[in-house]
Design a protein around this motif. Sequence first.
Motif, PDB file in Angstrom:
ATOM      1  N   LYS A   1       0.917  -1.041   0.105  1.00  0.00           N
ATOM      2  CA  LYS A   1      -0.080  -0.038   0.032  1.00  0.00           C
ATOM      3  C   LYS A   1       0.898   1.087   0.003  1.00  0.00           C
ATOM      4  O   LYS A   1       0.691   2.244  -0.822  1.00  0.00           O
ATOM      5  N   ASP A   2       1.961   1.224   0.926  1.00  0.00           N
ATOM      6  CA  ASP A   2       2.814   2.580   0.970  1.00  0.00           C
ATOM      7  C   ASP A   2       3.507   2.674  -0.278  1.00  0.00           C
ATOM      8  O   ASP A   2       3.497   3.877  -0.822  1.00  0.00           O
ATOM      9  N   ASP A   3       3.860   1.710  -0.877  1.00  0.00           N
ATOM     10  CA  ASP A   3       4.455   1.706  -2.463  1.00  0.00           C
ATOM     11  C   ASP A   3       3.600   2.429  -3.285  1.00  0.00           C
ATOM     12  O   ASP A   3       4.116   3.169  -4.199  1.00  0.00           O
ATOM     13  N   PHE A   4       2.354   1.964  -3.312  1.00  0.00           N
ATOM     14  CA  PHE A   4       1.348   2.601  -4.298  1.00  0.00           C
ATOM     15  C   PHE A   4       1.236   4.164  -3.919  1.00  0.00           C
ATOM     16  O   PHE A   4       0.956   4.864  -4.878  1.00  0.00           O
ATOM     17  N   LEU A   5       1.163   4.323  -2.808  1.00  0.00           N
ATOM     18  CA  LEU A   5       1.016   5.902  -2.170  1.00  0.00           C
ATOM     19  C   LEU A   5       2.178   6.683  -2.847  1.00  0.00           C
ATOM     20  O   LEU A   5       2.037   7.684  -3.132  1.00  0.00           O
ATOM     21  N   ASP A   6       3.413   5.952  -2.608  1.00  0.00           N
ATOM     22  CA  ASP A   6       4.590   6.781  -3.374  1.00  0.00           C
ATOM     23  C   ASP A   6       4.252   6.866  -4.714  1.00  0.00           C
ATOM     24  O   ASP A   6       4.831   7.985  -5.264  1.00  0.00           O
ATOM     25  N   PHE A   7       3.944   5.855  -5.348  1.00  0.00           N
ATOM     26  CA  PHE A   7       3.638   6.112  -6.817  1.00  0.00           C
ATOM     27  C   PHE A   7       2.389   7.284  -7.158  1.00  0.00           C
ATOM     28  O   PHE A   7       2.955   8.091  -8.081  1.00  0.00           O
ATOM     29  N   ILE A   8       1.678   7.175  -6.387  1.00  0.00           N
ATOM     30  CA  ILE A   8       0.292   8.269  -6.761  1.00  0.00           C
ATOM     31  C   ILE A   8       0.912   9.751  -6.376  1.00  0.00           C
ATOM     32  O   ILE A   8       0.960  10.672  -7.081  1.00  0.00           O
TER      33      ILE A   8
ATOM     34  N   ASP B   1      -8.303   0.474   3.109  1.00  0.00           N
ATOM     35  CA  ASP B   1      -7.038   1.347   3.589  1.00  0.00           C
ATOM     36  C   ASP B   1      -6.624   2.157   2.213  1.00  0.00           C
ATOM     37  O   ASP B   1      -6.187   3.317   2.259  1.00  0.00           O
ATOM     38  N   LEU B   2      -6.287   1.339   1.148  1.00  0.00           N
ATOM     39  CA  LEU B   2      -5.765   1.806  -0.123  1.00  0.00           C
ATOM     40  C   LEU B   2      -6.551   2.852  -0.598  1.00  0.00           C
ATOM     41  O   LEU B   2      -6.144   4.080  -1.012  1.00  0.00           O
ATOM     42  N   PHE B   3      -7.868   2.484  -0.707  1.00  0.00           N
ATOM     43  CA  PHE B   3      -8.764   3.410  -1.683  1.00  0.00           C
ATOM     44  C   PHE B   3      -9.084   4.910  -0.718  1.00  0.00           C
ATOM     45  O   PHE B   3      -8.902   5.947  -1.298  1.00  0.00           O
ATOM     46  N   LEU B   4      -9.046   4.536   0.564  1.00  0.00           N
ATOM     47  CA  LEU B   4      -9.119   5.672   1.469  1.00  0.00           C
ATOM     48  C   LEU B   4      -8.020   6.619   1.447  1.00  0.00           C
ATOM     49  O   LEU B   4      -7.983   7.643   1.296  1.00  0.00           O
ATOM     50  N   SER B   5      -6.800   6.039   1.534  1.00  0.00           N
ATOM     51  CA  SER B   5      -5.667   6.717   1.454  1.00  0.00           C
ATOM     52  C   SER B   5      -5.320   7.507   0.102  1.00  0.00           C
ATOM     53  O   SER B   5      -4.900   8.531   0.163  1.00  0.00           O
ATOM     54  N   VAL B   6      -5.604   6.677  -0.936  1.00  0.00           N
ATOM     55  CA  VAL B   6      -5.472   7.494  -2.187  1.00  0.00           C
ATOM     56  C   VAL B   6      -6.271   8.720  -2.344  1.00  0.00           C
ATOM     57  O   VAL B   6      -5.843   9.667  -2.841  1.00  0.00           O
ATOM     58  N   VAL B   7      -7.604   8.459  -1.817  1.00  0.00           N
ATOM     59  CA  VAL B   7      -8.710   9.559  -2.144  1.00  0.00           C
ATOM     60  C   VAL B   7      -8.220  10.874  -1.201  1.00  0.00           C
ATOM     61  O   VAL B   7      -8.177  11.784  -1.474  1.00  0.00           O
TER      62      VAL B   7
END
Length: 477
Positions: free
Chosen positions: A237-244, A296-302
């Motif tokens: 998840k944290d890796d994807f948030l870095d990507f965003i 967690d992922l969807f909420l963090s991305v938004v």
Amino acid sequence: MDTPKVFISYSWHPKENQIRVQQLAERLSSDGVHVIIDIWDLQDGQDKNKFMEQMVANPEVKKVLLICTKEYAEKANTRKGGVGIESTIVSEEIYTNADQTKFIPVVYEYENDNPCVPVFAKSRIFVDLSSDEKFEGGYDQLLRDIYDKPRFQRPPIGKMPSYLAAGDPVMLPTSNKVKVIKSAIMAANPNTHLLIRDYLDLFLSSLIDYKIDYHTLNDGNFIDAVEKKINEMLPLKDDFLDFIMTVVGTQYLPKELLSDFFERMLQLYADNEINLYEGNSIDSVSFDNYRYFNHDLFLSVVTLLLSKEQFDMIHELVSHHFCIIEERRMSVPQEISFMRFRTYNYTLNRYKNDRCQLRRVSVVADRMKANSVKVKFENMVRTDLLLYYLSLIYPSKDMFERYWYPELSAYNQQFVVLPKLASLRYFDKAKVMFGVGTVEEYKNIVSSIKEPELRDGYHNIPTAAKGLLFEDVGTIS
């Protein structure tokens, strides 16, 4: 703070050097330093060598400044004159006490681009006061050394990320991909789009690795098994948030990219028989690690998109109906809303809560609070409430997904979710989320929201009118 005492060792020749040293002593004195120097402290009749020895060895003297000029270095190296005697004492002290930080070479002169420093002090870091250009920076360094106030200080040591305590380290298949993408964006690499597509493909395919075989679960081990997988998925998840954070605000993140990504994620689950419908049986809770991860992922991305004012992307995600083909439903296309990314987690909220007697309103919310590394948890709480309101504006066609339940509202302490909506300028940017064009249309939408009865004394869920600033929206122009 006690006044620090400093002794200055220097050569009297040439005369200009003595004047510069006196000026340094005067400035240090004005900055609160007790300077000991022969012209002020050595009285007639005193033994000069004894005075020097006492100052060098005196524990009350915090620092000894060695004013390094060509003449000082030569006398020190050849042990001539008072400097030579002093240097013998200093060098013996240095060699005897290897960790000594008491002695600071202060360079006043260079020869052939080399600082004039005695041999015994060449390995020491020096302060450079050799020219007007270097003096102020060097003096600041010297003053910091005397007062033990370094320019760069070690930051406070935080806590180990909780997922590291789960067991063996997890090597992500996407490791270093985001760094490559960031470099490609900075270099305007024409292959950046391909790198991003490759990253997303790899990210989605890696999700299958976290599937739990429900045949291995029983009533005694399933909580530990699910939590272990949740911990393993946190770095992903944290890796994807870095990507965003890397691509947001660039041409490489069109608003359709994320909705396509989440649609592909749901299709991946359907293709691999990962059932996201909530349930309390063993075979159903075996997917609770995915339910937690999706939530967690969807909420963090938004939350990230909201902080970057990417309102059109948020609108795309919440108004879009994902088209999913499920074989077990006879391959009939299913229209699924974003609410599929938040389903009840029986493993955490019921079974762990009860068996461990935690008495928590939401164990899921507790975990998200503990694991919110890339985004602020208080911002996630606001986003959670916003998604609840948006789910009422853009309702699901699935009778089992009536609205987005704001689980994190157990931590909510605010009455207004987006206070900046009071600004007409901010509203003009944010209005796309609500599918309106004017303040009047916005108020009509908000006033028409029919809210379910959710107030339970544990979750702080403001009404839509309060949370969405019905009365004061756009009042600041």
